[in-house]
Design a protein around this motif. Structure first.
Motif, PDB file in Angstrom:
ATOM      1  N   ARG A 212      -7.967   7.639   5.587  1.00 51.08           N
ATOM      2  CA  ARG A 212      -7.647   6.341   4.966  1.00 51.08           C
ATOM      3  C   ARG A 212      -6.135   6.155   4.839  1.00 51.08           C
ATOM      4  O   ARG A 212      -5.616   5.067   5.073  1.00 51.08           O
ATOM      5  CB  ARG A 212      -8.316   6.241   3.583  1.00 51.08           C
ATOM      6  N   VAL A 213      -5.448   7.234   4.488  1.00 49.32           N
ATOM      7  CA  VAL A 213      -3.985   7.157   4.398  1.00 49.32           C
ATOM      8  C   VAL A 213      -3.412   6.806   5.774  1.00 49.32           C
ATOM      9  O   VAL A 213      -2.557   5.923   5.904  1.00 49.32           O
ATOM     10  CB  VAL A 213      -3.392   8.492   3.886  1.00 49.32           C
ATOM     11  N   GLN A 215      -4.945   5.301   8.215  1.00 56.48           N
ATOM     12  CA  GLN A 215      -5.295   3.904   8.540  1.00 56.48           C
ATOM     13  C   GLN A 215      -4.343   2.949   7.836  1.00 56.48           C
ATOM     14  O   GLN A 215      -3.886   1.964   8.425  1.00 56.48           O
ATOM     15  CB  GLN A 215      -6.731   3.611   8.099  1.00 56.48           C
ATOM     16  N   SER A 216      -4.056   3.267   6.585  1.00 57.76           N
ATOM     17  CA  SER A 216      -3.139   2.416   5.831  1.00 57.76           C
ATOM     18  C   SER A 216      -1.769   2.380   6.510  1.00 57.76           C
ATOM     19  O   SER A 216      -1.117   1.340   6.565  1.00 57.76           O
ATOM     20  CB  SER A 216      -3.020   2.958   4.405  1.00 57.76           C
ATOM     21  N   MET A 217      -1.350   3.522   7.041  1.00 63.41           N
ATOM     22  CA  MET A 217      -0.063   3.571   7.743  1.00 63.41           C
ATOM     23  C   MET A 217      -0.117   2.733   9.014  1.00 63.41           C
ATOM     24  O   MET A 217       0.806   1.961   9.307  1.00 63.41           O
ATOM     25  CB  MET A 217       0.275   5.035   8.086  1.00 63.41           C
ATOM     26  N   LEU A 219      -2.028   0.237   9.654  1.00 63.25           N
ATOM     27  CA  LEU A 219      -2.117  -1.189   9.333  1.00 63.25           C
ATOM     28  C   LEU A 219      -0.764  -1.757   8.935  1.00 63.25           C
ATOM     29  O   LEU A 219      -0.594  -2.961   8.868  1.00 63.25           O
ATOM     30  CB  LEU A 219      -3.115  -1.421   8.195  1.00 63.25           C
ATOM     31  N   ARG A 220       0.177  -0.875   8.659  1.00 63.79           N
ATOM     32  CA  ARG A 220       1.509  -1.348   8.292  1.00 63.79           C
ATOM     33  C   ARG A 220       2.520  -0.991   9.388  1.00 63.79           C
ATOM     34  O   ARG A 220       3.687  -0.718   9.118  1.00 63.79           O
ATOM     35  CB  ARG A 220       1.915  -0.777   6.943  1.00 63.79           C
ATOM     36  N   GLY A 221       2.028  -0.994  10.605  1.00 61.66           N
ATOM     37  CA  GLY A 221       2.932  -0.918  11.753  1.00 61.66           C
ATOM     38  C   GLY A 221       3.332   0.478  12.194  1.00 61.66           C
ATOM     39  O   GLY A 221       4.213   0.615  13.054  1.00 61.66           O
ATOM     40  N   PHE A 222       2.712   1.527  11.640  1.00 58.36           N
ATOM     41  CA  PHE A 222       3.066   2.889  12.056  1.00 58.36           C
ATOM     42  C   PHE A 222       2.585   3.125  13.483  1.00 58.36           C
ATOM     43  O   PHE A 222       1.423   2.897  13.800  1.00 58.36           O
ATOM     44  CB  PHE A 222       2.417   3.894  11.093  1.00 58.36           C
TER      45      PHE A 222
ATOM     46  N   ARG B  80      -2.387  -7.113  13.664  1.00 55.98           N
ATOM     47  CA  ARG B  80      -2.244  -6.462  12.356  1.00 55.98           C
ATOM     48  C   ARG B  80      -0.967  -6.899  11.637  1.00 55.98           C
ATOM     49  O   ARG B  80      -0.901  -6.846  10.414  1.00 55.98           O
ATOM     50  CB  ARG B  80      -2.249  -4.946  12.529  1.00 55.98           C
ATOM     51  N   PHE B  87      -6.487  -1.744   0.255  1.00 54.81           N
ATOM     52  CA  PHE B  87      -7.610  -0.817   0.133  1.00 54.81           C
ATOM     53  C   PHE B  87      -8.159  -0.826  -1.297  1.00 54.81           C
ATOM     54  O   PHE B  87      -7.440  -1.115  -2.244  1.00 54.81           O
ATOM     55  CB  PHE B  87      -7.159   0.607   0.455  1.00 54.81           C
ATOM     56  N   SER B  92      -4.905   5.688  -1.559  1.00 58.86           N
ATOM     57  CA  SER B  92      -4.890   5.839  -0.105  1.00 58.86           C
ATOM     58  C   SER B  92      -3.846   4.926   0.529  1.00 58.86           C
ATOM     59  O   SER B  92      -3.418   5.145   1.648  1.00 58.86           O
ATOM     60  CB  SER B  92      -6.254   5.478   0.481  1.00 58.86           C
ATOM     61  N   PHE B  95       1.614   6.146  -0.059  1.00 63.01           N
ATOM     62  CA  PHE B  95       1.791   7.536   0.399  1.00 63.01           C
ATOM     63  C   PHE B  95       3.248   7.972   0.423  1.00 63.01           C
ATOM     64  O   PHE B  95       3.544   9.126   0.659  1.00 63.01           O
ATOM     65  CB  PHE B  95       1.182   7.720   1.803  1.00 63.01           C
ATOM     66  N   PHE B 105       8.029   0.413   3.875  1.00 62.30           N
ATOM     67  CA  PHE B 105       7.442   1.107   5.037  1.00 62.30           C
ATOM     68  C   PHE B 105       7.099   0.141   6.174  1.00 62.30           C
ATOM     69  O   PHE B 105       7.478   0.357   7.320  1.00 62.30           O
ATOM     70  CB  PHE B 105       6.188   1.871   4.584  1.00 62.30           C
ATOM     71  N   ALA B 106       6.379  -0.946   5.846  1.00 61.12           N
ATOM     72  CA  ALA B 106       5.944  -1.879   6.897  1.00 61.12           C
ATOM     73  C   ALA B 106       7.110  -2.606   7.555  1.00 61.12           C
ATOM     74  O   ALA B 106       7.236  -2.578   8.790  1.00 61.12           O
ATOM     75  CB  ALA B 106       4.923  -2.854   6.336  1.00 61.12           C
ATOM     76  N   ASN B 109       8.851  -0.365   9.895  1.00 60.81           N
ATOM     77  CA  ASN B 109       8.075  -0.095  11.110  1.00 60.81           C
ATOM     78  C   ASN B 109       8.095  -1.275  12.072  1.00 60.81           C
ATOM     79  O   ASN B 109       8.006  -1.093  13.280  1.00 60.81           O
ATOM     80  CB  ASN B 109       6.631   0.236  10.760  1.00 60.81           C
ATOM     81  N   TYR B 110       8.176  -2.479  11.504  1.00 59.64           N
ATOM     82  CA  TYR B 110       8.227  -3.648  12.380  1.00 59.64           C
ATOM     83  C   TYR B 110       9.646  -3.937  12.871  1.00 59.64           C
ATOM     84  O   TYR B 110       9.899  -4.956  13.496  1.00 59.64           O
ATOM     85  CB  TYR B 110       7.603  -4.860  11.685  1.00 59.64           C
TER      86      TYR B 110
END
Lengths: 266, 306
Positions: A212-213, A215-217, A219-222, B80, B87, B92, B95, B105-106, B109-110
């Motif tokens: 889940r962690v 997936q969360s990453m 979903l935020r462009g990782f 996405r 969540f 989760s 992190f 973070f997002a 990354n973008y």
């Protein structure tokens, strides 16, 4: 506080320490990483009988402890599991190497004892230098510095993810152990028969949570590599710190400073 | 539906095990700026549906279009970047070590420049009112703070669609009210999956009822949330603030009044307070029902005749 809680608390307090707004914490991570690596390499490069020279290397961690306002006692307490292991490395040397190496006021010190002490000191100094790095630099910044040093991204990402998942594993372990102990109040520890199922549960739950962690990453462009921000090019202070300590460490390594200082008193 | 289509789902079916379909022939559309509640009993397929909208499950039949773009593996990143998914379990979602780093973070990354990253972080923290938690360690946050931080992490992406899975789960009344306030202040299309029908009532204008993987109802929230029969047929109960039916006699006949705390609902919408649930109106109504006083009008109840 349970042992797991304590471990998590220790981990988080180290993270908090690394994020404090101190001058040393704000130094460029590449500079700190380079100096730490240089220090460790130079420290371990001393020959096994050069105990006096090695003593000079104490200056760097001592200076850092003062500048970073960190407690040596606290550091030794945190490293209480690692340090004995480091010290064990040379424990057999006094038995293997009994040739007389020096005479200290009538007491003959064998080469084995000298090499054991130098090995111990090398280990302790290297561990302390690493501790100082992580106590003044966050894991993200260390990984940023590693990427700057062209360490492969897969390796750096692995380091970061492992670090992240330590907390995940610990928190899942805490839940499982708490659930167990609440239903076994009179029992001390965990019954041997329950080890298997509990370990299996922990593994499954940790994997689930880790997924889940991840997936969360995603979903935020990782996309497989952490992007580190907020760290520009090294400034003048960073360069000065780097030049000063590089020169200092090289002098401590290649000039017999301790012998010269000792000679002044003899 | 408000605006043009933001999400379009055509004949979507999905199963982990072919013998037990999780979603069957779902057709659904969401317009820009719409707030939609997704309700259903445990195992109805709410979370799976949300996960599919964000591409976490791709082995489905049918078609999902986000802003007119078909959701496929090859354009997953692109799709996405338009969607933020909150969540159920905030642990989760968070992190990184501090709130600020997690929110950044997002955008990092973008590939946004650091100045833009900082602007987005500021904006996201401000929207959920946690500017003061910027430098705080994630593990030191309370449940409500974690939830708001989790929302901030997706707001920094400036998403066109926000999906939330059980956002009010495990929140105390105060944090729940704060969350309603935050959600009602957000822009973009929002889909909220929840068992908390009061929460849905306070945040969503439209509700979709899922049961056994099928859409049973899709329409105004007020209508479905008052339909006791429909809800009970699908293992749900009326929202607490609506569930108490008061029966009393006038002129020898029996009237059944549903206690609808409209004033409270409006108040909740405007100020994010959701008084209908939090002030325990249900209990008041129950008390009145027990004593047959019918004082509901004093509280602004509409007294809808069944």
């Amino acid at each position: 506080m349970s042992k797991i809680d304590h471990a998590m608390h220790q981990l988080h307090s180290l993270e908090s320490m690394a994020k404090e707004e101190r001058w040393i914490n704000r130094l460029h991570p590449s500079v700190k990483l380079f100096l730490t690596i240089l220090y460790v390499v130079l420290t371990v490069s001393f020959s096994k009988y050069q105990l006096a020279g090695l003593l000079g290397m104490v200056i760097y961690p001592a200076a850092l402890f003062i500048v970073a306002e960190l407690s040596l006692k606290d550091a030794l307490w945190r490293l209480r599991i690692v340090l004995p292991l480091v010290c064990i490395v040379g424990a057999a040397n006094p038995f293997l190497d009994r040739t007389a190496a020096m005479n200290l006021g009538g007491i003959v010190v064998s080469g084995g004892v000298l090499s054991m002490l130098s090995l111990m000191l090398k280990g302790v100094l290297a561990v302390l230098a690493s501790y100082l790095l992580i106590a003044t630099t966050s894991i993200e910044k260390i990984c940023y510095a590693l990427r700057q040093a062209h360490v492969p991204k897969i390796l750096v990402t692995e380091i970061l993810l492992i670090y992240r998942y330590i907390t995940v594993l610990l928190s899942e372990t805490r839940r499982v152990v708490t659930a167990y102990s609440l239903r076994a109040p009179k029992q001390k520890g965990i019954a041997f028969a329950a080890w298997g199922p509990l370990a299996g549960q922990m593994l499954l739950r940790s994997m689930d949570r880790a997924e889940r962690v991840y997936q969360s990453m995603c979903l935020r462009g990782f996309r497989g590599e952490f992007c580190f921000g907020g760290t520009g090019a090294p400034g003048r202070t960073d360069v000065l710190w780097l030049v000063f300590w590089t020169a200092m460490l090289l002098v401590l390594r290649f000039v017999p400073v301790m012998e010269i200082v000792g000679g002044l008193f003899v | 539906m408000r605006g043009d289509k933001m999400i379009e789902v055509n004949h979507l079916s999905f199963a982990y095990d072919p013998a037990e379909p999780v979603l069957s022939d779902i057709c659904f559309q969401a317009g820009r700026g719409e707030t939609i509640g997704l309700i259903g009993a445990n195992g109805a397929g709410k979370s799976t549906f949300l996960r599919m909208l964000v591409g976490l499950e791709l082995s489905f039949e049918g078609e999902i279009l986000i802003a007119g773009e078909r959701l496929e593996k090859k354009n997953l990143d692109q799709v996405r970047s338009r969607i933020g998914y909150v969540f159920q379990d905030s642990d989760s979602q968070l992190f990184m070590t501090t709130v600020e780093e997690d929110v950044a973070f997002a955008p990092r990354n973008y590939g946004f420049p650091e100045e833009e990253v900082r602007r987005r972080v500021d904006m996201a923290l401000e929207k959920v009112h946690i500017e003061h938690l910027r430098g705080k360690s994630i593990y030191k946050l309370s449940g409500g703070e974690k939830k708001r931080a989790a929302i901030a992490t997706i707001l920094s992406m400036d998403p066109e669609v926000i999906l939330m899975d059980e956002p009010s789960a495990a929140l105390d009344p105060k944090n729940r009210r704060n969350l309603i306030h935050v959600i009602n202040g957000l822009e973009g299309t929002r889909i909220i999956a929840s068992h908390d029908l009061d929460f849905i009532r306070d945040t969503c204008e439209r509700t979709v009822l899922l049961s056994e993987g099928r859409i049973i109802y899709d329409g105004p929230s007020q209508k479905v949330l008052q339909d006791r029969e429909l809800l009970e047929a699908h293992n749900l109960e009326l929202p607490l603030s609506l569930m108490h039916v008061i029966t009393h006699t006038h002129d020898g006949s029996t009237h059944t009044h549903m206690f609808v705390h409209e004033h409270a609902a409006e108040h909740g919408k405007d100020h994010g307070t959701g008084h209908g649930a939090d002030h325990g109106t249900g209990h008041e109504a129950m008390h009145q029902a027990d004593h047959g006083t019918g004082h509901e009008t004093e509280h602004g109840a509409s007294g809808i005749d069944d």
